[in-house]
Design a protein around this motif. Structure first.
Motif, short mmCIF file in Angstrom:
data_model
loop_
_atom_site.label_atom_id
_atom_site.label_comp_id
_atom_site.label_asym_id
_atom_site.label_seq_id
_atom_site.Cartn_x
_atom_site.Cartn_y
_atom_site.Cartn_z
N GLN A 94 5.62 1.37 -5.35
CA GLN A 94 5.78 2.37 -6.40
C GLN A 94 6.81 1.91 -7.44
N TRP A 95 7.95 1.42 -6.96
CA TRP A 95 9.02 1.03 -7.88
C TRP A 95 8.63 -0.17 -8.73
N LEU A 96 7.96 -1.15 -8.13
CA LEU A 96 7.54 -2.31 -8.90
C LEU A 96 6.50 -1.93 -9.95
N ARG A 97 5.61 -1.03 -9.60
CA ARG A 97 4.62 -0.59 -10.59
C ARG A 97 5.30 0.09 -11.78
N SER A 98 6.38 0.81 -11.51
CA SER A 98 7.11 1.47 -12.60
C SER A 98 7.81 0.45 -13.50
N LEU A 99 8.28 -0.64 -12.93
CA LEU A 99 9.04 -1.63 -13.69
C LEU A 99 8.18 -2.74 -14.27
N ARG A 100 6.98 -2.91 -13.74
CA ARG A 100 6.13 -4.02 -14.18
C ARG A 100 5.91 -4.06 -15.68
N PRO A 101 5.73 -2.92 -16.37
CA PRO A 101 5.50 -3.00 -17.82
C PRO A 101 6.65 -3.61 -18.61
N PHE A 102 7.84 -3.64 -18.03
CA PHE A 102 9.00 -4.18 -18.72
C PHE A 102 9.22 -5.67 -18.43
N CYS A 103 8.33 -6.26 -17.66
CA CYS A 103 8.54 -7.63 -17.18
C CYS A 103 7.55 -8.61 -17.83
#
Length: 349
Positions: A94-103
């Motif tokens: 869940q957390w990585l999916r939330s941050l993925r757009p910023f990477c």
């Protein structure tokens, strides 16, 4: 009861950066200290870990990661590593999916040779971060820090339970995110996340088949927590050296130790498909050293490596692959038995 007090204090909302705890502040909370003290009592450990599993999805990521770290400390003291792991696995996704757009991977503005998709990805990641209101960016940073903190207890649980590891590497979406966010991510880099990627490449094989076609022999080995195929080569060449006479190996096998930093191939290491009908058909079907051991082809339901003696020898060498990624990893390659002549023929057929 400690769990009720813990739940009451940790589920309070976090509305501003000043309400975030440092780790020291978290573990100094009376409710946390009381719960941890009770959890260290073997009579309560398993139940309290299950209570944490139920509580974690309800918490702010900062508190969830800190509570997971507490659970990891209990696992290090021999608590069951399987109780908490499925929840941590889910939270990480869940957390990585939330941050993925910023990477994204950095692209220089004046680099004309870069792929246009990479340039667009870099621009999009920057634009998304810029679109986050200034007074909300602390939430992104808190989540970013929570991911790195979550790595520590997850590593502890991954390396102590093969069931956890099997479930982890079976999550294709998570593996894809881990790879992208640890190898091509300059816009929001992590300090610890790459350890989970390294852990995901570790392999276990209860029956790894090694065939030596030059002498018509071979053996079965048990591979435990092997970093990659280069790591496997080193450990397998130790076994071959120890059994060289029985295996009919003619060349001299160099002495080596399991944890040596660098090594060189004593054989031409190939995959099972290099042979057919008992003949070498494709010398270029190398067993690639950087690959995870489990990525190589199977034959008759077993992972197979071919160790070919060649007159000219081989030039493959490697370094930096034989160390452990976690103290609980404990890699090993154990001799199980010799192959029969019929078995050797069947694996080369």
């Amino acid at each position: 009861m400690p769990i009720k007090d813990l739940t009451r204090t940790l589920t309070l909302p976090i509305l501003k950066p000043a309400e975030l705890d440092t780790l020291d502040q978290f573990f100094q909370r009376p409710e946390v200290r009381a719960f941890l003290t009770q959890s260290r009592d073997p009579a309560h450990t398993a139940a309290n870990l299950q209570a944490c599993a139920d509580l974690l999805p309800r918490l702010h990521p900062s508190r969830a990661a800190a509570l997971a770290l507490m659970g990891g400390s209990l696992v290090e003291d021999d608590a069951d590593p399987a109780i908490l792991f499925p929840v941590l696995h889910d939270l990480l996704g869940q957390w990585l999916r939330s941050l993925r757009p910023f990477c994204a991977q950095e692209v220089e503005d004046d680099d004309d040779e870069v792929d246009e998709a990479d340039r667009q990805a870099w621009q999009d990641a920057q634009a998304r971060m810029a679109a986050v209101p200034e007074d909300e960016r602390w939430q992104v940073e808190a989540l970013h820090q929570a991911v790195d903190l979550l790595v520590l207890p997850m590593m502890t649980m991954l390396m102590r339970d093969r069931g956890n590891h099997r479930a982890f590497i079976a999550d294709d979406d998570l593996m894809a995110m881990l790879y992208a966010m640890t190898t091509t991510n300059d816009s929001l880099p992590f300090e610890q996340l790459h350890y989970l990627w390294l852990a995901s490449r570790v392999s276990y094989e209860d029956e790894l088949v090694v065939v030596l076609p030059t002498s018509g022999t071979g053996f079965v080995a048990q591979a435990h927590a092997i970093n990659n195929t280069f790591h496997a080569f080193t450990l397998l060449q130790i076994i071959i050296g120890e059994h060289a006479e029985a295996l009919g190996v003619k060349r001299e096998i160099a002495a080596r130790t399991p944890d040596m930093d660098g090594d060189t191939a004593d054989f031409q290491w190939l995959q099972a498909g290099a042979y057919a009908d008992g003949q070498l058909k494709n010398m270029m079907q190398w067993a690639w050293g950087e690959a995870a051991l489990r990525d190589h082809a199977q034959k008759h339901g077993k992972r197979v490596l071919i160790a070919l003696e060649t007159d000219e020898g081989t030039k493959r060498n490697w370094s930096g692959f034989n160390g452990v990624v976690h103290e609980a990893q404990r890699p090993s390659m154990t001799f199980v038995r010799y192959l029969t002549r019929d078995e050797v023929a069947s694996y080369l057929a």
